[in-house]
Enzyme design. Structure first.
Site, PDB file in Angstrom:
ATOM      1  N   LYS A 157       0.836  -1.211   0.000  1.00 59.95           N
ATOM      2  CA  LYS A 157       0.000   0.000   0.000  1.00 59.95           C
ATOM      3  C   LYS A 157       0.872   1.264   0.000  1.00 59.95           C
ATOM      4  CE  LYS A 157      -3.238   2.954   0.562  1.00 59.95           C
ATOM      5  NZ  LYS A 157      -4.291   3.222  -0.404  1.00 59.95           N
ATOM      6  N   CYS A 179      -3.446  10.883   1.237  1.00 58.98           N
ATOM      7  CA  CYS A 179      -2.794   9.590   1.032  1.00 58.98           C
ATOM      8  C   CYS A 179      -1.414   9.765   0.444  1.00 58.98           C
ATOM      9  CB  CYS A 179      -3.670   8.745   0.114  1.00 58.98           C
ATOM     10  SG  CYS A 179      -5.377   8.688   0.659  1.00 58.98           S
TER      11      CYS A 179
HETATM   12  N1  SAJ Z   1      -1.620  14.831  -9.242  1.00 55.98           N
HETATM   13  C1  SAJ Z   1      -0.787  15.630 -10.027  1.00 55.98           C
HETATM   14  N2  SAJ Z   1      -0.391  15.165 -11.232  1.00 55.98           N
HETATM   15  C2  SAJ Z   1      -0.796  13.953 -11.719  1.00 55.98           C
HETATM   16  C3  SAJ Z   1      -1.635  13.150 -10.921  1.00 55.98           C
HETATM   17  C4  SAJ Z   1      -2.037  13.612  -9.679  1.00 55.98           C
HETATM   18  O1  SAJ Z   1      -0.410  16.736  -9.631  1.00 55.98           O
HETATM   19  O2  SAJ Z   1      -0.404  13.607 -12.844  1.00 55.98           O
HETATM   20  C5  SAJ Z   1      -2.054  15.326  -7.911  1.00 55.98           C
HETATM   21  C6  SAJ Z   1      -3.551  15.527  -7.804  1.00 55.98           C
HETATM   22  O3  SAJ Z   1      -3.944  16.761  -8.326  1.00 55.98           O
HETATM   23  C7  SAJ Z   1      -3.752  15.426  -6.305  1.00 55.98           C
HETATM   24  C8  SAJ Z   1      -2.711  14.399  -5.887  1.00 55.98           C
HETATM   25  O4  SAJ Z   1      -1.783  14.326  -6.946  1.00 55.98           O
HETATM   26  O5  SAJ Z   1      -3.447  16.664  -5.664  1.00 55.98           O
HETATM   27  C9  SAJ Z   1      -3.266  13.009  -5.621  1.00 55.98           C
HETATM   28  O6  SAJ Z   1      -4.274  12.681  -6.545  1.00 55.98           O
HETATM   29  P1  SAJ Z   1      -4.441  11.226  -7.168  1.00 55.98           P
HETATM   30  O7  SAJ Z   1      -5.608  11.243  -8.066  1.00 55.98           O
HETATM   31  O8  SAJ Z   1      -3.157  10.780  -7.785  1.00 55.98           O
HETATM   32  O9  SAJ Z   1      -4.653  10.264  -5.918  1.00 55.98           O
HETATM   33  P2  SAJ Z   1      -5.642  10.276  -4.616  1.00 55.98           P
HETATM   34  O10 SAJ Z   1      -4.910  10.906  -3.473  1.00 55.98           O
HETATM   35  O11 SAJ Z   1      -6.987  10.787  -4.929  1.00 55.98           O
HETATM   36  O12 SAJ Z   1      -5.763   8.688  -4.369  1.00 55.98           O
HETATM   37  C10 SAJ Z   1      -4.583   7.913  -4.204  1.00 55.98           C
HETATM   38  C11 SAJ Z   1      -4.649   6.728  -5.174  1.00 55.98           C
HETATM   39  N3  SAJ Z   1      -3.367   6.053  -5.220  1.00 55.98           N
HETATM   40  C12 SAJ Z   1      -2.733   5.807  -6.403  1.00 55.98           C
HETATM   41  O13 SAJ Z   1      -3.172   6.155  -7.479  1.00 55.98           O
HETATM   42  C13 SAJ Z   1      -1.447   5.041  -6.309  1.00 55.98           C
HETATM   43  C14 SAJ Z   1      -5.741   5.762  -4.731  1.00 55.98           C
HETATM   44  O14 SAJ Z   1      -5.751   4.591  -5.553  1.00 55.98           O
HETATM   45  C15 SAJ Z   1      -5.522   5.356  -3.262  1.00 55.98           C
HETATM   46  O15 SAJ Z   1      -6.538   4.470  -2.806  1.00 55.98           O
HETATM   47  C16 SAJ Z   1      -5.579   6.626  -2.425  1.00 55.98           C
HETATM   48  O16 SAJ Z   1      -4.495   7.484  -2.856  1.00 55.98           O
HETATM   49  C17 SAJ Z   1      -5.435   6.216  -0.967  1.00 55.98           C
HETATM   50  O17 SAJ Z   1      -6.453   6.187  -0.257  1.00 55.98           O
HETATM   51  O18 SAJ Z   1      -4.334   5.832  -0.548  1.00 55.98           O
END
Ligand code: SAJ
Length: 431
Positions: free
Chosen positions: A215, A269
């Protein structure tokens, strides 16, 4: 084909993961008791309502509460399966705080009986499931505990992390694959039988420590890759290059897939979990630590860049587009977009407008800054400069014709159709 009796289930923690999980388990036909320390949350759920926003969750909770498959309480009751989904924050020294997990385990110990299964879902540092096991062993010396008792244990203990994406929780809860780590293989098999009731994705068994690390690694992988994109954007600013063009072209390589830069990484997360790895192996994790620092530092870079541009246009009204931590959700917690917008509001006060379709009013912190919340149409009329902080679909859909004559600082790279006439200043003026 499962022929055994449907277990009674107790889910501890009714937040963004616990409530949807409780509702999905209830939908599969198990009687579920949801437990939360917050009496207000408990009352809300018992009325068939919800206290969080998530697609389709309201109808699901209303249905399972009406059918008496889900009810909520502040007290744990005897059950067959206990699922722990409480928060695991870090403290001010970025050390993991597992006190909520241990407190949940303590309340379970009081009602635990032979044959029961305890499953930890909270994101946890490696070794937490062992600590839960040791605590249960201490509190219930009358029970044979897995990994401690030589003979067949009385109870099963496993770790099974959620990996759902906010905004797609119900779908991903059902369809994503799961890693199920048992204290012993027998514990993993017991937990597997439970998850097979409501998970359509593949459930893969392993040991508890590997599942815990899996995780953390998933979120650290994403953090490191976003850090690479954010670092590139700062390098490109320094060199007077358009980072979006560079990424677009580099991603045409069959084995390159660079993520998107932005104002930083938000949510609870990805910005937290990598620290659990750093804490567990500080000397072995310089890359993961640096990635965290790069992503945390990106908001300050955006604030500095935006401030310079705003100071250069002293009469202009500034539109900060978005507060949410990511696109198309109403969650502003730990949001770098909110951090940037708030700091610009403090610095430039009444010149700042906030555009956030997912907010009915500005968060309390903006109260004395002079900044105002306006809608997209007003922004397109009033603002001379637009700073894109969140890639909401509603922002992406604004046609070029309506952005002409605006100065744009496109932090999220959502308007590729707008010619970039001044990449060094990162401002685009079209018209
Ligand atoms: N972000 C960027 N650039 C990108 C992708 C994301 O700046 O190319 C930023 C987003 O804007 C945001 C942050 O990253 O601020 C996180 O967003 P996210 O969509 O990547 O992830 P979360 O936090 O919504 O959910 C994550 C997910 N983990 C992964 O994709 C590895 C989800 O599957 C997990 O279940 C969740 O964390 C968790 O609960 O741990």
């Amino acid at each position: 084909m499962l022929v055994d009796k449907k277990p009674d289930v107790c889910v501890l923690g009714l937040g963004y993961i616990g409530l949807p999980t409780a509702a999905v388990i209830a939908r599969s036909g198990c009687k579920v008791l949801g437990v939360d320390v917050n009496a207000g949350v408990v009352d809300t759920i018992n009325r068939g309502e919800i206290h969080i926003e998530e697609v389709d969750l309201d109808g699901l909770v209303q249905g399972v509460v009406a059918r008496k498959m889900l009810r909520a309480s502040t007290m744990v009751e005897p059950s067959d399966v206990f699922v722990i989904a409480v928060p695991t924050p870090f403290d001010k020294n970025r050390e993991p705080d597992i006190s909520y997990v241990l407190s949940a385990a303590t309340s379970i110990a009081a009602v635990l009986k032979s044959g029961d299964t305890i499953i930890l879902e909270s994101t946890s540092p490696v070794g937490t499931t062992d600590q839960v096991r040791d605590l249960i062993a201490k509190l219930r010396p009358d029970l044979k505990i897995p990994g401690i008792a030589g003979e067949t244990p009385d109870v099963s203990i496993a770790y099974c992390p959620e990996r759902v994406l906010p905004g797609r929780i119900l779908e991903e809860l059902t369809n994503n694959d799961r890693s199920i780590g048992g204290i012993t293989p027998r514990c993993a098999r017991k937990a597997l039988t439970f998850y097979k009731r409501f998970v359509r994705g593949e459930c893969i068994t392993t040991d508890a420590r590997s599942a815990e690390m899996t995780k953390l690694v998933e979120n650290a992988f994403r953090d490191v890759n976003i850090a690479f994109a954010n670092e590139l954007s700062m390098v490109a600013d320094h060199m007077g290059l358009n980072v979006w063009e560079v990424i677009r072209l580099a991603n045409r390589h069959p084995r390159v897939n660079i993520l998107q830069p932005g104002p930083g990484v938000g949510g609870h997360c990805i910005a937290v979990d990598p620290w659990f790895i750093v804490h567990g192996a500080p000397d072995q994790s310089p890359l993961i630590r640096t990635a965290r620092n790069v992503n945390d530092g990106k908001a300050d870079h955006v604030i500095a860049q935006a401030s310079a541009k705003i100071e250069a246009e002293p009469k202009m009204i500034i539109g900060c587009m978005g507060l949410a931590f990511k696109a198309n959700i109403d969650d502003f917690r730990e949001s770098p977009a909110k951090k940037v917008a708030l700091e610009l509001s403090r610095r430039f006060g009444s010149r700042v407008r906030i555009i956030e379709p997912y907010a009915a009013e500005l968060p309390a912190e903006f109260a004395k800054t002079g900044a105002r919340l306006i809608d997209i149409d007003s922004a397109l009329l009033d603002c001379g400069m637009l700073i894109t902080l969140v890639d909401h679909d509603a922002f992406k859909a604004i046609p070029l014709a309506e952005r002409t004559n605006k100065l744009v600082y496109d932090v999220r790279g959502i308007w590729h159709d707008q010619p970039d006439v001044s990449p060094r200043k990162h401002l685009r003026l079209v018209g």
